[in-house]
Enzyme design. Structure first.
Site, mmCIF file in Angstrom:
data_model
loop_
_atom_site.group_PDB
_atom_site.id
_atom_site.type_symbol
_atom_site.label_atom_id
_atom_site.label_comp_id
_atom_site.label_asym_id
_atom_site.label_seq_id
_atom_site.Cartn_x
_atom_site.Cartn_y
_atom_site.Cartn_z
ATOM 1 N N SER A 1 0.826 -1.205 0.000
ATOM 2 C CA SER A 1 0.000 0.000 0.000
ATOM 3 C C SER A 1 0.857 1.250 0.000
ATOM 4 O O SER A 1 1.971 1.254 0.519
ATOM 5 C CB SER A 1 -0.878 -0.021 1.257
ATOM 6 O OG SER A 1 -1.403 1.259 1.510
ATOM 7 N N TYR B 1 -2.131 0.278 10.490
ATOM 8 C CA TYR B 1 -2.377 -0.402 9.205
ATOM 9 C C TYR B 1 -1.159 -0.206 8.290
ATOM 10 O O TYR B 1 -0.610 -1.174 7.761
ATOM 11 C CB TYR B 1 -3.619 0.159 8.518
ATOM 12 C CG TYR B 1 -3.687 -0.233 7.060
ATOM 13 C CD1 TYR B 1 -3.335 0.661 6.063
ATOM 14 C CD2 TYR B 1 -4.073 -1.520 6.699
ATOM 15 C CE1 TYR B 1 -3.352 0.284 4.734
ATOM 16 C CE2 TYR B 1 -4.097 -1.899 5.370
ATOM 17 C CZ TYR B 1 -3.731 -0.991 4.386
ATOM 18 O OH TYR B 1 -3.736 -1.359 3.061
ATOM 19 N N LYS C 1 1.910 -2.916 6.716
ATOM 20 C CA LYS C 1 2.350 -3.035 5.329
ATOM 21 C C LYS C 1 3.862 -2.821 5.231
ATOM 22 O O LYS C 1 4.552 -3.494 4.453
ATOM 23 C CB LYS C 1 1.596 -2.052 4.438
ATOM 24 C CG LYS C 1 0.117 -2.382 4.274
ATOM 25 C CD LYS C 1 -0.111 -3.763 3.666
ATOM 26 C CE LYS C 1 -1.582 -4.076 3.480
ATOM 27 N NZ LYS C 1 -1.827 -5.432 2.931
HETATM 28 C C1 WQD Z 1 -9.492 9.046 1.576
HETATM 29 C C2 WQD Z 1 -9.687 10.490 1.986
HETATM 30 C C3 WQD Z 1 -10.222 10.790 4.298
HETATM 31 C C4 WQD Z 1 -14.236 9.111 4.292
HETATM 32 C C5 WQD Z 1 -7.010 3.917 1.628
HETATM 33 C C6 WQD Z 1 -7.420 2.538 2.029
HETATM 34 C C7 WQD Z 1 -6.265 1.777 2.595
HETATM 35 C C8 WQD Z 1 -5.083 1.907 1.681
HETATM 36 C C9 WQD Z 1 -4.729 3.352 1.457
HETATM 37 C C10 WQD Z 1 -4.785 0.205 0.050
HETATM 38 C C11 WQD Z 1 -9.060 10.784 3.338
HETATM 39 C C12 WQD Z 1 -11.348 11.279 3.400
HETATM 40 C C13 WQD Z 1 -12.975 9.505 3.878
HETATM 41 C C14 WQD Z 1 -15.187 10.089 4.697
HETATM 42 C C15 WQD Z 1 -13.588 11.797 4.236
HETATM 43 N N1 WQD Z 1 -5.361 1.321 0.428
HETATM 44 N N2 WQD Z 1 -12.669 10.837 3.852
HETATM 45 N N3 WQD Z 1 -14.828 11.400 4.658
HETATM 46 O O1 WQD Z 1 -7.449 6.581 4.200
HETATM 47 O O2 WQD Z 1 -6.455 7.101 1.934
HETATM 48 O O3 WQD Z 1 -6.776 4.699 2.755
HETATM 49 O O4 WQD Z 1 -5.875 3.935 0.840
HETATM 50 O O5 WQD Z 1 -4.076 -0.469 0.720
HETATM 51 O O6 WQD Z 1 -6.658 0.425 2.678
HETATM 52 O O7 WQD Z 1 -8.421 2.651 3.008
HETATM 53 O O8 WQD Z 1 -8.710 6.101 2.044
HETATM 54 O O9 WQD Z 1 -11.034 6.460 1.345
HETATM 55 O O10 WQD Z 1 -10.547 6.133 3.822
HETATM 56 O O11 WQD Z 1 -9.885 8.245 2.699
HETATM 57 O O12 WQD Z 1 -13.285 13.010 4.227
HETATM 58 O O13 WQD Z 1 -16.357 9.799 5.102
HETATM 59 O O14 WQD Z 1 -11.084 10.733 2.139
HETATM 60 O O15 WQD Z 1 -10.034 11.659 5.399
HETATM 61 O O16 WQD Z 1 -8.522 12.096 3.306
HETATM 62 P P1 WQD Z 1 -7.297 6.226 2.786
HETATM 63 P P2 WQD Z 1 -10.135 6.672 2.503
#
Ligand code: WQD
Length: 338
Positions: free
Chosen positions: A125, A150, A154
């Site tokens: 990741s 998490y 990784k």
């Molecule tokens: C993205 C952005 C949140 C929900 C993901 C995967 C993880 C890994 C890395 C593969 C962030 C914002 C989210 C909401 C929001 N992938 N958000 N309101 O945290 O980058 O991690 O990519 O291994 O497994 O989860 O992804 O979609 O949770 O968040 O503002 O209700 O959207 O703060 O900035 P993240 P995400």
């Protein structure tokens, strides 16, 4: 050639199984069902016509995991997806993440060596990079401190794969995913976690369809162009194909090194507010959202340089943010019966 896909009923795993089958591979699926169910296998059958053999096992149980290899001693490659992956949840339950993600990895590596597989593809990741100073990041970008347990699993996982396969005949590829999103173009398969989704795109579609009354943007006070976090959103079907190409790269003996690392992202960044705006303009659905506090474990901005995967694997992403939004929305409507 037979390939074991662990975590195969999950989001990326199930889309990868489709791509493997469409490229002539025979697939075996293993999953413990902690966050997905076998409805994805039914969808795979509808899309490909193939009944994929399924082992309902917890890879933290070595003996149970070995039954897969006893039944299929001709497994030539393993694609290891099985892991917990919520950034936010890992901050609340670090030991659950360390135990589950690392013990299962150690067991599957043990069996990979014992049964003489040729290829091991590890689901890594972009979180291994931590809170980087600037993007795009390439595979040589130095790691920062992991921003969540998490991400730490990784980082440690990559080192366990590299060290444990070093003096074996098993070649490994570490695929560093950025932000997987979207659904299969048939709208028969998509993100359908058992636990409520934590990721941005499914939360957007659940809010748009009315499953959630509103959603929250976690912070708009970051030093980015509009204050919200920036990520590299990659369509799950493009991501799936990167696994098939990685397997091919090893099995066709094109990989000279013991281990290779590839970023898998689209190569540019979108902010949370830009993703929301894109969804609203593409689908005509108005989103009810408010601005809330920052989420612990979030990094401000990260997106990829994927040139190495293009040059060595011949991987070129074909889907853009419009494809992500349109397929994600079609999937949400289909699974909600609208
Ligand atoms: C993205 C952005 C949140 C929900 C993901 C995967 C993880 C890994 C890395 C593969 C962030 C914002 C989210 C909401 C929001 N992938 N958000 N309101 O945290 O980058 O991690 O990519 O291994 O497994 O989860 O992804 O979609 O949770 O968040 O503002 O209700 O959207 O703060 O900035 P993240 P995400």
């Amino acid at each position: 050639m037979k390939v074991l896909v662990t975590g195969g009923t999950g989001y990326i795993g199930s889309h990868t199984i489709i791509d493997l089958i469409e490229n002539g591979y025979e697939v075996v699926c293993a999953d413990n069902g902690i966050n997905s169910d076998t409805s994805s296998l039914a969808a795979i059958k509808k899309i490909t016509g193939v009944d994929v053999p399924y082992f309902h096992v917890d890879l933290c149980d070595l003996n149970a995991s070995e039954t897969i290899f006893i039944a299929h001693p001709d497994i030539i490659g393993i694609i290891h997806f099985a892991a917990l992956k919520s950034v936010g949840e890992s901050v609340e339950k670090p030991l659950l993440y360390f135990r589950n993600n690392l013990e299962s990895l150690i067991n599957i590596l043990d069996l990979s060596i014992k049964y003489g597989t040729k290829a091991f593809i590890f689901s890594s990741s972009c979180t291994v990079y931590g809170d980087v100073e600037r993007s795009p990041v390439d595979e040589n970008t130095p790691w920062q401190e992991a921003a969540s347990p998490y991400g730490r699993t990784k980082q440690i996982g990559e080192q366990i794969v590299t060290d444990s396969l070093k003096n074996t005949d098993v070649k490994s590829i570490l695929l560093r995913y950025f932000n997987p999103a979207g659904a299969h173009p048939t709208a028969l398969l998509g993100e359908s976690p058992i636990n409520p989704p934590q990721n941005l795109v499914p939360i957007i579609t659940e809010t748009a369809i009315g499953k959630r009354s509103k959603m929250t943007v976690f912070g708009n006070d970051y030093p980015t162009r509009d204050g919200s976090c920036v990520r590299d959103y990659i369509h799950v079907c493009d991501l799936a194909r990167a696994h098939t190409l990685s397997l091919k790269y090893i099995l066709e003996e094109k990989q000279k090194q013991q281990n290779e690392i590839f970023n898998v992202g689209i190569g540019n960044g979108l902010s949370v507010l830009e993703v929301i705006t894109a969804f609203e303009s593409l689908t005509g659905q108005k989103l009810n959202y408010d601005i809330g506090d920052r989420r612990p474990g979030d990094v401000m901005s990260i997106y990829s340089n994927h040139n190495k995967a293009t040059e060595k694997l011949g991987w070129i992403p074909e889907m853009d943010v419009a494809d992500i939004m349109n397929t994600a929305w079609a999937w949400e409507m289909k699974r909600t019966g609208k």
